[in-house]
Design an enzyme around this catalytic site. Structure first.
Site, short mmCIF file in Angstrom:
data_model
loop_
_atom_site.label_atom_id
_atom_site.label_comp_id
_atom_site.label_asym_id
_atom_site.label_seq_id
_atom_site.Cartn_x
_atom_site.Cartn_y
_atom_site.Cartn_z
CG HIS A 146 -29.46 39.59 -40.77
ND1 HIS A 146 -28.36 38.86 -40.37
CD2 HIS A 146 -29.68 40.49 -39.78
CE1 HIS A 146 -27.93 39.31 -39.19
NE2 HIS A 146 -28.73 40.28 -38.81
CG ASP A 158 -28.89 41.11 -35.59
OD1 ASP A 158 -29.10 41.81 -36.61
OD2 ASP A 158 -28.11 40.14 -35.59
CE LYS A 175 -28.77 35.60 -45.99
NZ LYS A 175 -29.05 36.11 -44.64
CE1 TYR A 216 -24.44 34.52 -44.42
CE2 TYR A 216 -23.55 33.28 -42.58
CZ TYR A 216 -23.89 34.48 -43.16
OH TYR A 216 -23.69 35.65 -42.48
#
Length: 183
Positions: free
Chosen positions: A62, A168, A72, A132
């Site tokens: 992503h 995904d 991130k 995260y």
């Protein structure tokens, strides 16, 4: 914190600098000043938690495009993951290259993912949790993904894929023009 730059410029493994005594240890996981000193973006807009039932689960790859590109800071807080990032910055010397890092609570590592890097991970144990911090808010019209098994990247996952979302599993093969402008 101990910052080690990966082979991908701007992407860092961050190890804990543990201060131990008879109680256990204390360590800083995040410090805006230290991030800035290493040229990293210290902004946190969201903190996310992901729980994964089954070993072999894959989430990713992503990223978000402008105007909502995100950094991130990823940490595994239970279980173990193989965390992978891909440099999608067209002007980067490591463009389309990837790095994989094992993150566990025991090794205490975090991975700093710069803007315009695709990110994903595979769980190496059952009942894995990943936390995260993200620099931008989730912006659906800026969301993009790269297919986890795209030959353009050559990622070798540690385990057979046991669970993956339909989204995904079906991201289109990577096209460099996909980063430009949100559609």
């Amino acid at each position: 914190m101990i910052f080690t730059e990966t082979a991908l410029q701007g992407a860092f493994i961050i190890d804990l600098d543990r201060k131990s005594d008879d109680r256990g240890y204390f360590a800083r996981m995040f410090c805006g000043n230290e991030f800035e000193q290493h040229g990293l973006k210290p902004t946190i807009a969201q903190c996310n938690l992901s729980f994964n039932h089954q070993r072999g689960t894959l989430r990713g790859m992503h990223y978000q495009i402008p105007p909502a590109t995100e950094t991130k800071l990823v940490r595994c807080i239970r279980g173990a993951i193989y965390d992978v990032i891909i440099d999608l910055r067209p002007d980067s010397p490591s463009y389309l290259q990837h790095v994989g890092v094992e993150l566990t609570p025991e090794n205490g590592r975090s991975l700093y993912v710069p803007e315009l890097f695709a990110h994903g991970y595979q769980t190496l144990t059952d009942d894995t949790e990943v936390m995260y911090a993200v620099s931008e808010f989730y912006t659906p019209n800026c969301e993009r993904g790269a297919r986890y098994n795209d030959p353009a990247f050559g990622i070798e996952w540690r385990l057979p894929i046991t669970t993956i979302s339909e989204k995904d599993a079906t991201w289109a093969l990577y096209e460099p023009v996909a980063i430009g402008v949100p559609s």
